[in-house]
Scaffold this active site. Sequence first.
Site, mmCIF file in Angstrom:
data_model
loop_
_atom_site.group_PDB
_atom_site.id
_atom_site.type_symbol
_atom_site.label_atom_id
_atom_site.label_comp_id
_atom_site.label_asym_id
_atom_site.label_seq_id
_atom_site.Cartn_x
_atom_site.Cartn_y
_atom_site.Cartn_z
ATOM 1 N N SER A 12 -6.829 76.989 8.477
ATOM 2 C CA SER A 12 -5.519 77.435 8.959
ATOM 3 C C SER A 12 -4.389 76.525 8.456
ATOM 4 O O SER A 12 -3.364 77.018 7.968
ATOM 5 C CB SER A 12 -5.511 77.513 10.485
ATOM 6 O OG SER A 12 -5.941 76.294 11.027
ATOM 7 N N GLY A 14 -4.430 74.350 5.878
ATOM 8 C CA GLY A 14 -4.339 74.398 4.413
ATOM 9 C C GLY A 14 -3.578 75.631 3.948
ATOM 10 O O GLY A 14 -2.702 75.559 3.077
ATOM 11 N N ASN A 103 -7.760 65.627 11.584
ATOM 12 C CA ASN A 103 -7.945 64.882 12.826
ATOM 13 C C ASN A 103 -8.743 63.615 12.564
ATOM 14 O O ASN A 103 -9.564 63.575 11.652
ATOM 15 C CB ASN A 103 -8.779 65.727 13.810
ATOM 16 C CG ASN A 103 -7.902 66.594 14.677
ATOM 17 O OD1 ASN A 103 -6.701 66.377 14.790
ATOM 18 N ND2 ASN A 103 -8.515 67.585 15.301
ATOM 19 N N ALA A 129 -1.814 76.754 14.523
ATOM 20 C CA ALA A 129 -2.134 77.852 13.603
ATOM 21 C C ALA A 129 -3.616 78.168 13.709
ATOM 22 O O ALA A 129 -4.422 77.270 13.959
ATOM 23 C CB ALA A 129 -1.785 77.454 12.167
ATOM 24 N N LYS A 182 -2.484 59.603 18.015
ATOM 25 C CA LYS A 182 -3.164 60.898 18.097
ATOM 26 C C LYS A 182 -4.648 60.689 18.401
ATOM 27 O O LYS A 182 -5.240 61.390 19.218
ATOM 28 C CB LYS A 182 -2.969 61.641 16.762
ATOM 29 C CG LYS A 182 -3.701 62.965 16.615
ATOM 30 C CD LYS A 182 -2.857 64.094 17.148
ATOM 31 C CE LYS A 182 -3.498 65.464 17.259
ATOM 32 N NZ LYS A 182 -4.429 65.880 16.273
ATOM 33 N N ASN A 186 -6.745 62.088 21.530
ATOM 34 C CA ASN A 186 -7.944 62.910 21.279
ATOM 35 C C ASN A 186 -9.187 62.302 21.937
ATOM 36 O O ASN A 186 -10.020 63.024 22.476
ATOM 37 C CB ASN A 186 -8.192 63.071 19.769
ATOM 38 C CG ASN A 186 -7.266 64.087 19.126
ATOM 39 O OD1 ASN A 186 -7.053 64.062 17.927
ATOM 40 N ND2 ASN A 186 -6.693 64.989 19.899
ATOM 41 N N ASN A 200 -8.252 72.105 28.617
ATOM 42 C CA ASN A 200 -7.624 70.778 28.658
ATOM 43 C C ASN A 200 -7.036 70.488 30.037
ATOM 44 O O ASN A 200 -7.173 69.389 30.566
ATOM 45 C CB ASN A 200 -6.503 70.682 27.610
ATOM 46 C CG ASN A 200 -7.041 70.783 26.194
ATOM 47 O OD1 ASN A 200 -8.243 70.683 25.978
ATOM 48 N ND2 ASN A 200 -6.149 70.995 25.235
ATOM 49 N N SER A 253 -10.089 71.288 20.179
ATOM 50 C CA SER A 253 -10.755 71.607 18.911
ATOM 51 C C SER A 253 -12.239 71.230 18.993
ATOM 52 O O SER A 253 -13.091 71.923 18.431
ATOM 53 C CB SER A 253 -10.068 70.868 17.760
ATOM 54 O OG SER A 253 -9.978 69.490 18.051
ATOM 55 N N GLU A 265 -15.952 66.493 15.159
ATOM 56 C CA GLU A 265 -15.340 65.336 14.490
ATOM 57 C C GLU A 265 -15.505 64.063 15.327
ATOM 58 O O GLU A 265 -14.774 63.097 15.141
ATOM 59 C CB GLU A 265 -13.867 65.631 14.199
ATOM 60 C CG GLU A 265 -13.701 66.758 13.188
ATOM 61 C CD GLU A 265 -12.245 67.120 12.914
ATOM 62 O OE1 GLU A 265 -11.808 66.984 11.762
ATOM 63 O OE2 GLU A 265 -11.550 67.556 13.855
HETATM 64 O O1 KPL Z 1 -5.355 67.749 19.483
HETATM 65 C C1 KPL Z 1 -5.980 68.275 20.347
HETATM 66 C C2 KPL Z 1 -7.246 68.929 19.934
HETATM 67 O O2 KPL Z 1 -7.657 69.888 20.536
HETATM 68 O O3 KPL Z 1 -7.824 68.455 18.942
HETATM 69 C C3 KPL Z 1 -5.493 68.184 21.771
HETATM 70 C C4 KPL Z 1 -4.276 67.316 21.837
HETATM 71 C C5 KPL Z 1 -6.570 67.648 22.653
HETATM 72 C C6 KPL Z 1 -5.005 69.464 22.302
HETATM 73 O O4 KPL Z 1 -6.023 70.336 22.572
#
Ligand code: KPL
Length: 298
Positions: A12, A14, A103, A129, A182, A186, A200, A253, A265
Site C-alpha cells: 500500500s 509503495g 516499521n 492506506a 515510533k 509500537n 488498540n 499491523s 515484524e
Molecule cells: O503503528 C501502529 C501499527 O499498527 O503498527 C499503531 C500505532 C499501533 C496503530 O495501530
Amino acid sequence: MIMHWHILGAGSIGCLWAAHLVEAGHQVTLILRSKQRITAFNQQVTIEQGTETRHYPVQCQLADHPESIHHLLVTTKAYDVQSALSGLRSRLAQGAQLVLLHNGMGPQQWALQHCSQQQVWAATSTDGAWLRQPGHVVFAGQGETRLGRFDAPQDSSLATQLQGLALNIVADPVIEHSLWRKLAINCAINPLTALHDCRNGELASNPVWRAEMAELCQEIDSLLARLQLSLFTDGLLPVALQVARATGQNYSSMLQDVRHQRQTEIDYITGFLCQRASEAGLSAGKNEQLLHKLKKIC
Ligand code: KPL
C-alpha cells in the site's frame, strides 16, 4: 528536478508513493518479484481517495534488470529489507539515494554499514492506506511522513526535492529519534494487541491489559533514559495510551499479520528494543517475555 525512482515493495505505501511521485512529474519503476506480478500490475497503479479513483503509469521490472538505480525507495516489510537490498546492490549507483520507509528498526543500521557508497535516508509515516488488490490502493487518511538522512543528519535536501508531492513530507534533522519514538509506541501497543487479539483501544480500557502496557512502558523509559534519548515529556505511557485511544477501533499491523498467519515484524520492534537493552546491561523482562510469546505464535 525530475528524478527516476525505483520502488522496492509494491504494497500500500509503495504504491501510494509511486502514484504521488508520478503525479509530481517523476518517473517511477516498480521492482516486482515475478513476471506474474508484472502482468497483474499492467503498468499502472490506482489510487482511490474518497469518491475519486485515478490511475498512474509506472514501469515494472524484476530485480535482475540491468538498469542502474539512482533513487531507491524501499517499502518492504522490515524482515525483507536486507535480502531485497542485497539483491540490488550491484545496480545501485555511487551516491544513489536510498530511502527506507518501514516499521521497526535494524535495517537502517544495516544499510548504513553495507551501503557506504550510497546516501542512506530513513522515513516514518502515519499515512493510512490499504490495498484493495495488487496495485490498487485506498488512501484512507493523510498523515505525516518524517524524512531524514541517517548517515548525515543535518542534510534536508531530499525533503526539499520531494516538496512537489501531495504527501505531507517533513524534513527531520534527527530521524533516528523519530524512528525510536515510533518504535517505542509500537512496542507498547502492537505485541499486546496481537497476544490478546484485541483492538488498540481495548488496551486502554481493560485495566489488566493497561497494567501490562504500563510495565512495558516503564522498561522502555529506562532504556531510553540510559541511551540519553529524551523523547517523551511525561514518559511513554501517556503517549502510548493516547495513540491506542486515537486508533481505538483499529487492529494493529502486528495483530493483522498474526490473523493472516503472516510473519510479524516483532524482531524489528520488540526484538530490536530487547537487543539494545541487553547491550546496555538493562533488564527488559516483560518485553522479552512478549517477544518469546509472539515468536511462538507466528
Ligand atoms: O503503528 C501502529 C501499527 O499498527 O503498527 C499503531 C500505532 C499501533 C496503530 O495501530
